[in-house]
Design a protein around this motif. Structure first.
Motif, short mmCIF file in Angstrom:
data_model
loop_
_atom_site.label_atom_id
_atom_site.label_comp_id
_atom_site.label_asym_id
_atom_site.label_seq_id
_atom_site.Cartn_x
_atom_site.Cartn_y
_atom_site.Cartn_z
N ILE A 100 -76.71 43.98 -26.12
CA ILE A 100 -77.73 45.10 -25.57
C ILE A 100 -77.72 46.52 -26.18
O ILE A 100 -78.68 46.95 -26.14
CB ILE A 100 -77.61 44.81 -24.26
CG1 ILE A 100 -79.05 45.30 -23.45
CG2 ILE A 100 -76.45 45.43 -23.65
CD1 ILE A 100 -79.17 45.04 -22.04
N ARG A 142 -80.27 42.13 -18.63
CA ARG A 142 -81.06 42.10 -19.73
C ARG A 142 -82.50 42.43 -19.28
O ARG A 142 -83.17 43.32 -19.96
CB ARG A 142 -81.25 40.67 -20.19
CG ARG A 142 -80.36 40.38 -21.62
CD ARG A 142 -81.12 40.98 -22.81
NE ARG A 142 -80.46 41.30 -24.18
CZ ARG A 142 -80.65 42.16 -25.01
NH1 ARG A 142 -81.56 42.35 -25.21
NH2 ARG A 142 -79.60 42.36 -26.09
N ALA A 183 -83.35 43.82 -16.17
CA ALA A 183 -83.01 44.75 -15.30
C ALA A 183 -81.57 45.15 -14.80
O ALA A 183 -80.58 44.13 -15.31
CB ALA A 183 -83.90 44.70 -14.04
N LEU A 184 -81.09 46.09 -14.52
CA LEU A 184 -79.63 46.62 -14.44
C LEU A 184 -79.17 45.68 -13.23
O LEU A 184 -77.99 45.10 -13.46
CB LEU A 184 -79.54 48.01 -13.66
CG LEU A 184 -78.14 48.50 -13.44
CD1 LEU A 184 -77.44 48.41 -15.11
CD2 LEU A 184 -78.09 49.92 -13.15
N ILE A 199 -75.08 50.82 -20.23
CA ILE A 199 -76.27 50.31 -19.81
C ILE A 199 -76.84 51.04 -18.45
O ILE A 199 -78.00 51.00 -18.09
CB ILE A 199 -76.72 48.69 -19.73
CG1 ILE A 199 -75.81 48.24 -18.72
CG2 ILE A 199 -76.19 48.16 -20.87
CD1 ILE A 199 -76.05 46.73 -18.34
N HIS A 246 -83.13 51.01 -19.26
CA HIS A 246 -83.71 49.71 -19.35
C HIS A 246 -85.12 50.01 -19.24
O HIS A 246 -85.90 49.25 -19.85
CB HIS A 246 -83.49 49.08 -17.90
CG HIS A 246 -82.14 48.27 -17.97
ND1 HIS A 246 -80.98 48.68 -17.69
CD2 HIS A 246 -82.04 46.91 -18.34
CE1 HIS A 246 -80.06 47.71 -17.90
NE2 HIS A 246 -80.59 46.58 -18.17
N ASP A 247 -85.67 51.29 -19.04
CA ASP A 247 -87.14 51.69 -19.33
C ASP A 247 -87.17 51.62 -20.79
O ASP A 247 -88.29 51.21 -21.32
CB ASP A 247 -87.33 52.93 -18.48
CG ASP A 247 -87.38 53.03 -16.96
OD1 ASP A 247 -87.63 51.73 -16.50
OD2 ASP A 247 -87.25 53.91 -16.37
N LEU A 270 -85.59 50.31 -23.16
CA LEU A 270 -85.21 48.81 -23.80
C LEU A 270 -86.72 48.15 -23.51
O LEU A 270 -87.24 47.48 -24.54
CB LEU A 270 -84.18 48.29 -23.12
CG LEU A 270 -83.89 46.90 -23.76
CD1 LEU A 270 -83.21 46.91 -25.10
CD2 LEU A 270 -82.62 46.10 -22.80
N ALA A 271 -87.27 48.17 -22.12
CA ALA A 271 -88.34 47.61 -21.95
C ALA A 271 -89.69 47.91 -22.96
O ALA A 271 -90.45 46.92 -23.35
CB ALA A 271 -88.86 47.31 -20.49
N GLY A 316 -88.13 43.24 -19.67
CA GLY A 316 -86.73 44.09 -19.89
C GLY A 316 -86.53 43.84 -21.49
O GLY A 316 -87.47 44.12 -22.42
N GLY A 317 -85.31 43.44 -22.13
CA GLY A 317 -85.05 43.46 -23.36
C GLY A 317 -85.34 41.93 -23.95
O GLY A 317 -84.54 41.48 -25.02
N SER A 328 -80.79 48.34 -27.55
CA SER A 328 -81.29 50.00 -27.69
C SER A 328 -81.10 50.62 -28.92
O SER A 328 -81.51 51.70 -29.12
CB SER A 328 -80.19 50.66 -26.65
OG SER A 328 -78.94 50.58 -27.14
#
Length: 427
Positions: free
Chosen positions: A63, A244, A246-247, A315, A321-322, A324-325, A352-353, A404
């Protein structure tokens, strides 16, 4: 003959099918598997030195990208002190504390070495806790290759068009009931018929092994309600979507608290590590406290824990995560636009990712809908992208992953390559 072909022929002499996990064999898409020599960031290089933009990320763990300098430094720091002890370490406590902090439904956690081991152990624990045998799973969800779960499973088995596995005794399979994903009515009928026999319901809240398919909120809420009503254990298999989407995983996205959760992939940072955990009263039935046995020589391996703990720390950085999404959404929107330009039936989705690519007009919501996709077109697209230096999953039934390290230039290069690939499909 290319070096990849030479290696594949050599591998088949000593390894069944030439690979150690079936989807790697390219049987679904045809052609020769790429044998990878090294990776860095969002790229890896094959045995012939060709570079690819990597959208499998070791099927999810990478990730933060390959060989992230801080993860590498964490592994090197512990490596010199020993590879494995078979005895407890402080780092095991630290990663358990981190997991329980990030996933509040997990009051206690047990480390294992693979996602299959996590789901297998969680189901045994649920059966021991409830003193029942029957489990419910959903068509297209893959939870590893334990016998109880290889009943109309997805992932590699789906790729081969074989809904079950040889070697699974009928006496074991009969305890597994397979229902349609996202079908609330069918779920309610099953509980009405034999709810008092059901030890557990296991589900991928965001499925990734029949390609990316999201559960509906209504479906997951119905699962929670029926399990509460009948005293069954609700297990979220977040081996793939955990950290993946979300946290706090898919359970954070949906606001639903499972009884047990299975994690893997990201928590190992690319090393073999997984975990299962949940309610304290259920975990108390696990040996050495209770009568449900589970053990593993390499569970909590210090090197895997170091890689996983550092990844979990990375992460948690603000906006991770913002961002990554956002990058994942940019990828799927760009691919969709490119397909539209070429007038190729196509849709895509992301959360998400994770992302899914479908050669059909609408985003699917079930295994049956996934099967309606145009696999021949996918295979042609896969090879066109591979030739252009972009490596998607070698199967129409697998989700993809962004890290990322996939910056704007990498996403733009992928979309540019896709324009040519889609144009070739339309020709």
């Amino acid at each position: 003959m290319s070096k990849n072909q030479v290696l594949f022929e050599r591998a088949q002499r000593t390894i069944p099918g030439g690979v150690n996990s079936p989807v790697r064999a390219f049987r679904s898409v045809g052609g020769t598997p790429r044998f990878i020599e090294r990776a860095e960031g969002a790229y890896f290089w094959d045995a012939e030195g060709k570079r690819y933009i990597d959208y499998i990320g070791s099927w999810g763990p990478m990730i933060v990208g390959h060989v992230h300098p801080e993860v590498l430094e964490a592994v090197q720091r512990v490596l010199v002190h020993g590879f494995s002890f078979g005895a407890p370490t402080e780092a095991e406590i630290e990663i358990a504390e981190e997991i329980c902090k990030l996933v509040p439904s997990m009051e206690q956690v047990r480390m294992v070495s693979s996602g299959t081991e996590a789901t297998m152990s969680a189901l045994r624990l649920a059966r021991g806790f409830t003193n029942r045998s029957r489990i419910i799973k959903f068509e297209g969800c893959y939870h590893g290759h334990a016998d109880s779960l290889l009943v109309k499973a997805g992932s590699g088995l789906l790729t081969f068009g074989n809904p079950t596995s040889a070697g699974v005794p009928a006496d074991i399979a009969k305890h597994t009931t397979v229902l349609e994903y996202n079908n609330v009515e069918q779920l309610n009928e099953a509980f009405a018929a034999f709810g008092n026999e059901i030890a557990s319901v296991i589900v991928e809240p965001v499925a990734g092994n029949m390609n990316l398919v999201r559960a509906t909120p209504e479906f997951l809420n119905a699962l929670r309600e029926r399990c509460n009503e009948y005293g069954s254990v609700l297990i979220f298999d977040e081996v793939m979507c955990g950290f993946r989407v979300a946290l706090g995983g898919a359970q954070e996205v949906y606001g639903i608290k499972p009884d047990l959760t299975c994690l893997g992939k990201v928590i190992g940072g690319g090393m073999p590590a997984a975990a299962f955990g949940g309610r304290r009263d259920i975990m108390a039935h696990l040996a050495p406290l209770g009568g449900v046995y589970q053990a593993g020589t390499l569970s909590g391996n210090p090197i895997a824990v170091a890689a996983g703990l550092k990844t979990l720390q990375l992460i948690q950085r603000p906006g991770f995560h913002d961002d990554l999404a956002k990058q994942t959404r940019k990828l799927v929107d760009g691919l969709t636009a490119a397909a539209r330009e070429a007038k190729v039936p196509f849709s895509a989705d992301s959360i998400g990712g994770m992302f899914g690519l479908y050669f059909m007009d609408q985003v699917p919501g079930s295994f049956a809908q996934i099967q309606q996709g145009d696999t021949k077109r996918f295979n042609a697209f896969f090879h066109a992208m591979l030739d252009a230096g972009v490596y998607f999953a070698p199967s129409a039934f697998e989700a993809g992953f962004v890290s990322s390290a996939h910056d704007d230039s990498i996403i733009d290069a992928t979309i540019d390559a896709a324009r040519g690939a889609f144009a070739s499909l339309a020709a």
